[in-house]
Design an enzyme around this catalytic site. Sequence first.
Site, PDB file in Angstrom:
ATOM      1  N   GLU A   1      56.092 -39.777 -21.517  1.00 56.78           N
ATOM      2  CA  GLU A   1      56.293 -38.976 -22.738  1.00 56.78           C
ATOM      3  C   GLU A   1      57.430 -37.976 -22.563  1.00 56.78           C
ATOM      4  O   GLU A   1      58.248 -37.781 -23.462  1.00 56.78           O
ATOM      5  CB  GLU A   1      54.998 -38.253 -23.136  1.00 56.78           C
ATOM      6  CG  GLU A   1      53.824 -39.174 -23.474  1.00 56.78           C
ATOM      7  CD  GLU A   1      54.154 -40.251 -24.489  1.00 56.78           C
ATOM      8  OE1 GLU A   1      55.108 -40.088 -25.262  1.00 56.78           O
ATOM      9  OE2 GLU A   1      53.468 -41.286 -24.483  1.00 56.78           O
TER      10      GLU A   1
ATOM     11  N   ASP B   1      59.145 -45.762 -19.641  1.00 57.95           N
ATOM     12  CA  ASP B   1      58.305 -46.286 -18.555  1.00 57.95           C
ATOM     13  C   ASP B   1      59.035 -46.181 -17.219  1.00 57.95           C
ATOM     14  O   ASP B   1      58.453 -45.775 -16.201  1.00 57.95           O
ATOM     15  CB  ASP B   1      57.981 -47.773 -18.796  1.00 57.95           C
ATOM     16  CG  ASP B   1      56.829 -47.977 -19.780  1.00 57.95           C
ATOM     17  OD1 ASP B   1      56.126 -46.989 -20.079  1.00 57.95           O
ATOM     18  OD2 ASP B   1      56.635 -49.127 -20.229  1.00 57.95           O
TER      19      ASP B   1
HETATM   20 ZN   LIG Z   1      56.401 -44.106 -25.448  1.00 58.73          ZN
END
Ligand SMILES: [Zn+2]
Length: 700
Positions: free
Chosen positions: A531, A595
């Site tokens: 995030e 990621d």
């Molecule tokens: Zn995301």
Amino acid sequence: MRTLVIATLLGLAAPLCLAQELPPVQLEVAGPVDLGSAPTKIPVKPVAFDVSAIDKSADPCQNFFQYACGSWNKNNPIPADRAAWGRFSELSEYNNYLLYKDLVAAAEAPKTPLQKKYGDYFAACMNTDVIDKLGDKPLLPDLKSIDELTSVKELPAFNAKQDRRGGGAFFAVVITQDQKDSTQQVAATGQGGLTLPDRDYYLNPSPRFVKLREGYVDNMVKTFQLLGDSPEKAAKEAADVMSIETALAKGSLDRVAMRDPATRYHPMSVADLQAKTPNFDWQTYLNGIDLGQAKTVIVSSLPYLDAANAEITEENLPAIKSYLRWHAVHAAAPLLSKNFEDLNFDFFNRTLGGQKEQMPRWQRCTSITDRALGEAVGQDWVKQNFPPASKQATEKLVKALEAAMAQDLQTLPWMSPETRVEAKKKLDAIADKIGYPQHWRDYSSLDVKRDDFFGNAQRSAAFERHRNLEKWGKPVDPSEWGMTPPTVNAYYNPPQNNINFPAGILQPPFYDVTKDPAVNFGGIGVVIGHEMTHGFDDQGAQYDPKGNVRMWFTPDDLAKFKARSECYAKEYDGFEVAPGQNLNGHLTLGENSADNAGIRIAFQALQNTLKEEGDKAEPGYVDGKRDGYTADQRFFISFAQVWCGTETTQAAINQAKTNPHSTGEWRVRGTVQNFNEFGKAFGCKLGDPEMPASGGCRTW
Ligand SMILES: [Zn+2]
């Protein structure tokens, strides 16, 4: 219609809705009600770092997803009532079960006015006797008002009246944060009006999509007949809907184009908007939704304006009425009697999603109540399931991740000192929101009736829509949440530069206070890193520390950043999720970037913690291992195991076409293939599939 700019961990369906001022509900004694059959299968609490999930016969260097998740996937086939099943759904179902118990208690013996309200909402949803007896009756007033349209000139006023329930045709305005002045909320209009999941479902000539379109038309014909239309009339109506939706699909920008903030930002005066779409009277519509004073509307899709305007002709009025009729019944189907619900399920879940059976009603009603009254039911839920210690522990993890990212920024080889300073400013400005809102929403003006499921849903939609429209011209409130507390998901909000972690995800398998830091940094740590680094992916990097779209890279760094991002796009383009269907590397670019950056930062944060805390950080380790694995190995296994799961072929295709997130398998494999520390931890050889000789891709 909504231009959704929030970057989530998973796909997010944010229903936008709508209100009327109503007197506060009186607390009265709840009568006995049949809350339906109790769950036959009680969900179990998921565990973090599950050794039994591992397929030890697999080689982690050849296929790490198979290694970390092979046994779990084998032992947890997709249930008949799901299109996909994995650790996220496992936790989500468990959270929902805890919520369900609160809802039943509130429906049977409410202790507060708020409990009375959400207990009644739930009870009304569970009362299928009443719902089935009513049949299509609740929808008839809407169908009547469609039938009474005599000219397309009436559409703007009709839309204004209907869009409190998400109805109306072709155009709608919502209030959203201004991407050039993130302190302000502005009126905006987007593209939409389709029923199938994406424009490509209307336009793709391959046999798979031709067959799906035939199934869709067939479902519409049957649904119109259920409303009492003759087979001939129903066939004509379905053809009308298909014709309009295909035209709108042709005029819609694709999902990759819509990811670019510059592509979807066109401020237009109401006069210019009117000149561009002469067939729709905007002032009438804006007056009708109490936005008559608005002088400017941000348009996110210019070609859509032309396509929708072209459909609004007097000759097309009968087709528009078919289209409105379809959208009314399709939207209402889950709120109507079983025959409507089943028919809707048959195509939209069974055919499109590969889901064999409906989810039990208790699960559906729990989710529906959570969506409508999330910050009411969430208040009690977090008291029981998210103690202050969990909040403090998460805050500590977030700080560790922020420190690791600051460290990473110092050492990034490709970045100039000027851009580095700006990136650090942006990192320092990120606000952390953990668990649940500081101030709960006030639902006192929402009227809930214990015997009126359809009416409750309409009033709830109106309540949300009113709340959205009220924001026009007011300052942004960054303390608001876009997800309810039990939600198993997280998001970064680019115009607000904040990260949001609902209490629902701060649970095993993501976070477990009894586990070692390797497990928690691999689980929730990577989620936090994901995030946080959304602020720096190809989309997020276009917003400055205050959340305004402004380029803060030097031109040279921007060129390097774009080239590095393209490396990810090419990599993920090569991953096949279903026969003949690959991921779209540009659609998933932001999520894949997050990621990949997230795992590096979480790994660094773990190394820092192990160094600072020494033995204290390694409880349960014997000779440097726990359960037979080193801390680094446990980190990667924990990371991979939150993605254990499988999906039906149809669900995988839907995801590849519409979802900016890669499927679980490729979120794991794509990521470790770009991170040499993985190969080192498992003793892989350079050139193994999970440790490519090229060294993989990297931005942050
Ligand atoms: Zn995301």
